[in-house]
Design a protein around this motif. Structure first.
Motif, PDB file in Angstrom:
ATOM      1  N   LEU A  46       0.820  -1.211   0.000  1.00  0.00           N
ATOM      2  CA  LEU A  46       0.000   0.000   0.000  1.00  0.00           C
ATOM      3  C   LEU A  46       0.853   1.260   0.000  1.00  0.00           C
ATOM      4  O   LEU A  46       0.432   2.305  -0.481  1.00  0.00           O
ATOM      5  N   MET A  78      -4.025  -2.275  -9.813  1.00  0.00           N
ATOM      6  CA  MET A  78      -4.026  -3.050  -8.576  1.00  0.00           C
ATOM      7  C   MET A  78      -5.184  -4.044  -8.565  1.00  0.00           C
ATOM      8  O   MET A  78      -6.280  -3.744  -9.020  1.00  0.00           O
ATOM      9  N   PHE A  80      -7.251  -6.814  -5.989  1.00  0.00           N
ATOM     10  CA  PHE A  80      -7.453  -7.042  -4.564  1.00  0.00           C
ATOM     11  C   PHE A  80      -7.997  -8.436  -4.277  1.00  0.00           C
ATOM     12  O   PHE A  80      -8.620  -9.055  -5.135  1.00  0.00           O
ATOM     13  N   GLN A  81      -7.805  -8.870  -3.041  1.00  0.00           N
ATOM     14  CA  GLN A  81      -8.383 -10.146  -2.620  1.00  0.00           C
ATOM     15  C   GLN A  81      -9.903 -10.100  -2.715  1.00  0.00           C
ATOM     16  O   GLN A  81     -10.544 -11.047  -3.139  1.00  0.00           O
ATOM     17  N   SER A  82     -10.478  -8.965  -2.335  1.00  0.00           N
ATOM     18  CA  SER A  82     -11.936  -8.823  -2.371  1.00  0.00           C
ATOM     19  C   SER A  82     -12.424  -8.431  -3.757  1.00  0.00           C
ATOM     20  O   SER A  82     -13.590  -8.132  -3.930  1.00  0.00           O
ATOM     21  N   ALA A  84     -12.750  -5.890  -5.124  1.00  0.00           N
ATOM     22  CA  ALA A  84     -13.023  -4.441  -5.060  1.00  0.00           C
ATOM     23  C   ALA A  84     -13.636  -3.906  -6.338  1.00  0.00           C
ATOM     24  O   ALA A  84     -13.301  -2.821  -6.786  1.00  0.00           O
ATOM     25  N   LEU A  85     -14.550  -4.659  -6.922  1.00  0.00           N
ATOM     26  CA  LEU A  85     -15.279  -4.140  -8.079  1.00  0.00           C
ATOM     27  C   LEU A  85     -16.350  -3.186  -7.584  1.00  0.00           C
ATOM     28  O   LEU A  85     -16.886  -3.364  -6.493  1.00  0.00           O
ATOM     29  N   TYR A  86     -16.655  -2.180  -8.402  1.00  0.00           N
ATOM     30  CA  TYR A  86     -17.689  -1.227  -8.007  1.00  0.00           C
ATOM     31  C   TYR A  86     -19.043  -1.892  -8.211  1.00  0.00           C
ATOM     32  O   TYR A  86     -19.434  -2.155  -9.349  1.00  0.00           O
ATOM     33  N   PRO A  87     -19.767  -2.178  -7.134  1.00  0.00           N
ATOM     34  CA  PRO A  87     -20.955  -3.024  -7.251  1.00  0.00           C
ATOM     35  C   PRO A  87     -22.083  -2.406  -8.074  1.00  0.00           C
ATOM     36  O   PRO A  87     -22.904  -3.129  -8.623  1.00  0.00           O
ATOM     37  N   SER A 134     -19.492 -14.977 -11.151  1.00  0.00           N
ATOM     38  CA  SER A 134     -18.835 -15.903 -10.230  1.00  0.00           C
ATOM     39  C   SER A 134     -17.512 -15.288  -9.777  1.00  0.00           C
ATOM     40  O   SER A 134     -17.059 -14.285 -10.324  1.00  0.00           O
ATOM     41  N   GLY A 136     -14.448 -16.270 -10.110  1.00  0.00           N
ATOM     42  CA  GLY A 136     -13.412 -16.249 -11.135  1.00  0.00           C
ATOM     43  C   GLY A 136     -13.651 -15.141 -12.153  1.00  0.00           C
ATOM     44  O   GLY A 136     -12.719 -14.442 -12.563  1.00  0.00           O
ATOM     45  N   GLN A 137     -14.921 -14.963 -12.522  1.00  0.00           N
ATOM     46  CA  GLN A 137     -15.254 -13.898 -13.474  1.00  0.00           C
ATOM     47  C   GLN A 137     -14.966 -12.536 -12.871  1.00  0.00           C
ATOM     48  O   GLN A 137     -14.435 -11.644 -13.528  1.00  0.00           O
ATOM     49  N   ARG A 140     -11.393 -11.761 -13.032  1.00  0.00           N
ATOM     50  CA  ARG A 140     -10.976 -11.374 -14.383  1.00  0.00           C
ATOM     51  C   ARG A 140     -11.333  -9.922 -14.662  1.00  0.00           C
ATOM     52  O   ARG A 140     -10.562  -9.196 -15.293  1.00  0.00           O
ATOM     53  N   ARG A 145      -9.576  -4.363 -15.255  1.00  0.00           N
ATOM     54  CA  ARG A 145      -9.575  -2.978 -14.811  1.00  0.00           C
ATOM     55  C   ARG A 145      -8.158  -2.514 -14.477  1.00  0.00           C
ATOM     56  O   ARG A 145      -7.791  -1.370 -14.707  1.00  0.00           O
ATOM     57  N   LEU A 167      -9.894 -23.348  -9.261  1.00  0.00           N
ATOM     58  CA  LEU A 167      -9.872 -22.080  -9.977  1.00  0.00           C
ATOM     59  C   LEU A 167      -8.585 -21.311  -9.662  1.00  0.00           C
ATOM     60  O   LEU A 167      -7.999 -20.652 -10.521  1.00  0.00           O
TER      61      LEU A 167
END
Lengths: 356, 294
Positions: A46, A78, A80-82, A84-87, A134, A136-137, A140, A145, A167
């Motif tokens: 970070l 970057m 992230f583990q999460s 961090a896509l904008y929902p 999912s 995995g998707q 990706r 991004r 996966l």
């Protein structure tokens, strides 16, 4: 782009995040930061991303100090583990967001996003929201991004930890392949030593905020500099046995409870002066034999290709990899041969290697 | 019958029905000793043909809209954003401070406002203005009654939204902000593109809840201006309803007539709620995610 960290330190009051990290990567190199949770690897990442300001030390991108450069001007991507896509955004909007911020014209953005999405194999999901994808998707999309603005540095923060085992394996090779094709300098944070070993050109092993070693994977495996590295790298983990090393008539002996082994002279010489040492020996370097150290099989864990045996030699437990065809059973008495040619020897007080 | 249905029936449908029945009668304190009568829709006719009906309707719309936009949602959102960008402890402290008026008794709170707006030697605001050479200011409440009606309500009203919004901001995953920064977004762009879209649900909740509570609230206005100064200057619907039905002035309670005012307010509130659910596309917000495999 080359990344160089000099004496990089982050503290919050008395809490140390990372302390005195010195490290420099080559252009296009894939570097893994490996360590247990709380070791400071994400903190370091970070700081490189510009989210944290270093307390002390410098971060250089291609010889340019970037300590005070905000994240948006560092040209990094970057993951992230999460994820961090904008929902609230679609896949298209998520991938295109960095370009939208750069005010790229609409049709060019459209073309670009489509190309990256096709490369990631998600070109048909453009109108979906992240919640409709999912794991995995989603990962990706996150990769797309990170890649779309053609960053000079890719940062990965445990990107595969939330995926299921199968996966994870395929994404692992995909990321590695992608990184090699694009030649973007990458820093990959993980607590999974297999990930670090398989993907990285060099691995930075961290513990308690300190950099323990920065070396290629096979170097870490063959020449671990500290007890921590020896125990952390390799699966199943290395066995550690407290032993004494004695010199008799020019040959070196390892003596422990129920253990009596010969030690090659090149290793023996280096430990001659310290009698009490910790010997590290990998499960694959112990084999069942006709003569050697006697022990009782305490537990068998079938791994498929091998059986992992937990053998008790008196009070000492060692893990041994054995051929399942041998038909070893629980509570059998077995004879073990230790291949001391690859044995590691550590100072019990400093936990430093006596060999390297 | 589920508990929710039971609660809504007991605390909403039954009272609304009683209110409706009451609004069809001539029940009032002036004829309390005599038998009362069903008078059909006469109360409604009287209400709609009241000379001040358009004024009261306009006042209500003005009161609800302005307070809602500028304070209960607008200022609340601004405060939530500001306090989430400053030091965590300072933000927490500031939000606590802002809650004080809400836990102050209405009468005390309004007495403080009335002290503030009085003429020069007594009014605090006018004392301050005096330092800048504006010494002979009139009674501010009489000059700008609407300004102070909205201020007094808004300062308290904003704290509710502030709490809801700040906890909603707090619950947005930190990774999203990091990702947006890395993607190249400035603070304002992050607020526009990430924070605000993710506050859609709390925005819907605060807007509809506060609209309804503003529609029926009148105690600050009652205490501050009592609908004045002059005739119906700041009189809102709920205040009229209260005055007609319950305010006693030598036995002038008109329960039936007041109930008619109250019932129309209920209809307005329900209509507003339905509109909000449409505007914010409530169905979308509660939609189940569709997940399929890779």
């Amino acid at each position: 782009m080359k990344v160089e960290l000099t004496n990089l330190t982050k503290r919050w009051g008395d809490v140390v995040g990372a302390e005195g990290i010195d490290l420099s990567t080559k252009d296009g190199e894939f570097v893994a930061f490996l360590g247990p949770s709380g070791c400071g690897k994400t903190t370091t990442l970070l700081m490189i991303a510009g989210i944290y300001k270093p307390t002390v030390g410098e971060i250089l991108f291609d010889d340019r100090v970037v300590n005070t450069v905000p994240p948006k001007d560092r040209n990094i991507g970057m993951v992230f583990q999460s994820y961090a896509l904008y929902p609230h955004m679609t896949v298209f909007q998520n991938i295109g967001y960095p370009l939208k911020l750069q005010k790229v014209p609409k049709d060019e953005l459209q073309k670009h996003v489509q190309r990256v999405a096709d490369m990631m194999g998600i070109g048909h999901l453009m109108d979906r929201k992240p919640a409709q994808l999912s794991g995995g998707q989603q990962q990706r999309v996150a990769l797309g991004r990170a890649l779309i603005k053609e960053p000079q540095l890719l940062l990965f923060d445990e990107p595969l930890s939330n995926l299921d085992a199968r996966l994870r394996l395929s994404m692992r090779s995909e990321i590695k392949r992608l990184q090699m094709d694009l030649g973007i300098t990458s820093i990959y944070v993980t607590h999974d030593q297999i990930e670090a070993m398989t993907m990285a050109d060099r691995v930075a092993v961290m513990k308690d905020g300190h950099l323990q070693a920065f070396a290629p994977p096979d170097e870490l495996y063959d020449h671990p500099k500290t007890l921590f590295i020896a125990g952390f790298v390799g699966n199943p983990p290395m066995n550690f046995i407290e032993v004494e090393v004695k010199q008799e008539n020019g040959s070196y002996q390892v003596l422990g409870p129920g253990i009596h082994l010969d030690l090659p002279a090149d290793r023996g010489e280096k430990v001659a002066r310290s009698s009490k040492v910790i010997m590290g020996i990998r499960p694959e370097d112990i084999s069942l034999a006709d003569t050697g150290v006697k022990g009782e099989v305490y537990l068998i864990e079938p791994l498929g290709r091998d059986d992992l045996l937990d053998v008790r030699i008196g009070e000492t437990a060692v893990r041994v990899l054995a051929d399942p065809a041998l038909g070893v059973r629980m509570r059998d008495t077995v004879t073990l041969h230790f291949n001391t040619d690859t044995a590691q020897l550590f100072d019990p007080d400093t936990e430093q290697s006596l060999l390297w | 019958m589920t508990p929710a249905t039971l609660l809504v029936t007991v605390f909403f449908f039954v009272p609304a029905l009683i209110l409706f029945i009451l609004s069809l009668t001539d029940l009032a304190s002036s004829n309390f000793s005599e038998p009362w009568h069903f008078i059909g829709l006469l109360n409604y006719q009287r209400m709609f043909s009241d000379r001040f009906f358009p004024k009261i309707l306009g006042n209500t719309i003005r009161y609800v809209t302005l307070t809602l936009i500028f304070f209960n949602v607008g200022l609340a959102l601004l405060l939530a954003l500001l306090t989430s960008y400053i030091n965590r402890r300072a933000g927490f402290f500031f939000r606590m401070l802002w809650l004080l008026p809400r836990i102050t008794p209405s009468v005390v709170y309004i007495v403080m406002w009335r002290r503030m707006v009085q003429q020069a030697p007594f009014g605090i605001i006018n004392q301050f203005l005096g330092w800048f050479g504006l010494s002979q200011q009139p009674h501010l409440l009489n000059e700008h009654p609407w300004l102070f009606v909205i201020l007094a309500n808004g300062f308290v009203g904003a704290s509710f939204g502030m709490l809801i919004f700040s906890s909603a901001i707090e619950s947005i995953p930190k990774d999203l902000f990091t990702a947006a920064k890395v993607d190249g977004a400035s603070t304002l762009q992050i607020i526009r593109d990430i924070t605000l879209p993710m506050l859609r649900w709390p925005l819907l909740f605060v807007t509809s809840y506060q609209t309804l509570s503003l529609l029926v609230s009148f105690e600050y206005i009652l205490l501050l201006t009592n609908g004045g100064p002059g005739l119906f200057t700041t009189e809102v619907w709920a205040l009229t309803s209260y005055k007609r039905a319950l305010s006693t002035y030598f036995g002038t309670n008109q329960w039936g007539y007041g109930a008619a005012w109250g019932l129309v307010l209920v209809v307005i509130a329900i209509t507003a709620s339905v509109i909000y659910l449409r505007v914010f596309r409530f169905d979308d917000l509660v939609q189940e995610p569709k997940i399929d495999v890779l």
